[in-house]
Design an enzyme around this catalytic site. Structure first.
Site, mmCIF file in Angstrom:
data_model
loop_
_atom_site.group_PDB
_atom_site.id
_atom_site.type_symbol
_atom_site.label_atom_id
_atom_site.label_comp_id
_atom_site.label_asym_id
_atom_site.label_seq_id
_atom_site.Cartn_x
_atom_site.Cartn_y
_atom_site.Cartn_z
ATOM 1 C CE LYS A 157 -3.829 0.297 2.259
ATOM 2 N NZ LYS A 157 -4.995 0.353 1.361
ATOM 3 C CB SER A 158 0.602 4.443 -1.839
ATOM 4 O OG SER A 158 -0.669 4.856 -1.413
ATOM 5 C CE1 TYR A 188 2.496 0.658 7.878
ATOM 6 C CE2 TYR A 188 0.795 -0.475 6.648
ATOM 7 C CZ TYR A 188 1.318 -0.055 7.853
ATOM 8 O OH TYR A 188 0.677 -0.351 9.030
ATOM 9 N NE ARG A 240 1.916 7.696 -1.705
ATOM 10 C CZ ARG A 240 1.213 8.524 -2.448
ATOM 11 N NH1 ARG A 240 1.094 9.789 -2.108
ATOM 12 N NH2 ARG A 240 0.620 8.091 -3.538
ATOM 13 C CB THR A 292 4.065 -15.536 5.455
ATOM 14 O OG1 THR A 292 3.581 -16.669 6.199
ATOM 15 C CG2 THR A 292 5.261 -14.943 6.179
ATOM 16 C CG LEU A 293 1.409 -9.948 5.307
ATOM 17 C CD1 LEU A 293 0.633 -9.094 6.301
ATOM 18 C CD2 LEU A 293 1.041 -9.576 3.882
ATOM 19 C CD GLU A 294 7.456 -12.309 2.508
ATOM 20 O OE1 GLU A 294 7.068 -11.588 1.573
ATOM 21 O OE2 GLU A 294 7.125 -13.498 2.611
ATOM 22 C CD GLN A 330 -5.329 -2.936 -4.439
ATOM 23 O OE1 GLN A 330 -4.574 -2.601 -5.333
ATOM 24 N NE2 GLN A 330 -6.463 -2.305 -4.162
#
Length: 187
Positions: free
Chosen positions: A110-111, A113, A115, A134-136, A155
């Protein structure tokens, strides 16, 4: 391959593709502005759960994807995760996904974060993969950075092929099939 719209995403969610599911965009909680999540025009903004693994060099190990040492992380549970400068953390989505056989899902940060110098990376969700994502998170700044649990962080874009694949992720017994929680590297 074509990108799928909000209408298609809602229908697929009714069939169990995303759980829990938010049919619209949520931008506030308790009267406060949050990083948005839910269905958008051509995607779905996922939320970060409150489980994190934050990289540490306390044990001075070498990062090896073939022999990953769990001691490279410190476990943290909370509403806000602070990632140290130039460091990294793993988390997972609140949502559990079941990707249809004809669909490939791409994840973008997402922009809000991006930015701030916080990059989210997720590899594609392949046809018939299912699990928590799982998110990095990479903090590319020289300052500590906050990640907010329960709010939007990335997204998902859904691409549907005009031809069903011969072999899906499930067919080949993918090593991350059915993952729950924050999942570390596997070989």
């Amino acid at each position: 391959m074509s990108i799928k719209s909000d209408r298609w995403i809602r229908r697929a969610a009714e069939a169990g593709m995303i759980e829990p599911f938010e049919p619209g965009q949520v931008r506030t909680a308790g009267g406060n502005r949050i990083v948005s999540y839910g269905t958008s025009s051509y995607g779905y903004d996922v939320r970060c759960a409150d489980e994190f693994k934050i990289f540490t060099n306390i044990n001075s190990t070498i990062v090896d994807p073939k022999q990953f040492d769990e001691k490279s992380f410190v476990d943290f549970k909370g509403d806000v995760c602070i990632i140290p400068p130039n460091s990294f953390a793993l988390a997972r989505t609140v949502e559990y996904f079941r990707i249809p056989r004809s669909v490939l899902t791409i994840c973008l940060g997402k922009s809000t974060y991006a930015r701030c110098g916080i990059i989210v990376n997720v590899t594609p969700l392949e046809p018939e993969w299912e699990g928590h994502v799982t998110l990095e998170f990479s903090n590319t700044t020289p300052l500590p950075a906050k990640i907010y649990a329960g709010e939007g962080c990335a997204q998902m874009l859904f691409l549907e092929s005009d031809e069903v694949c011969e072999t899906s992720y499930r067919d080949r017994g993918g090593k991350y099939q059915g993952q729950r929680g924050v999942t570390l590297p596997r070989t």
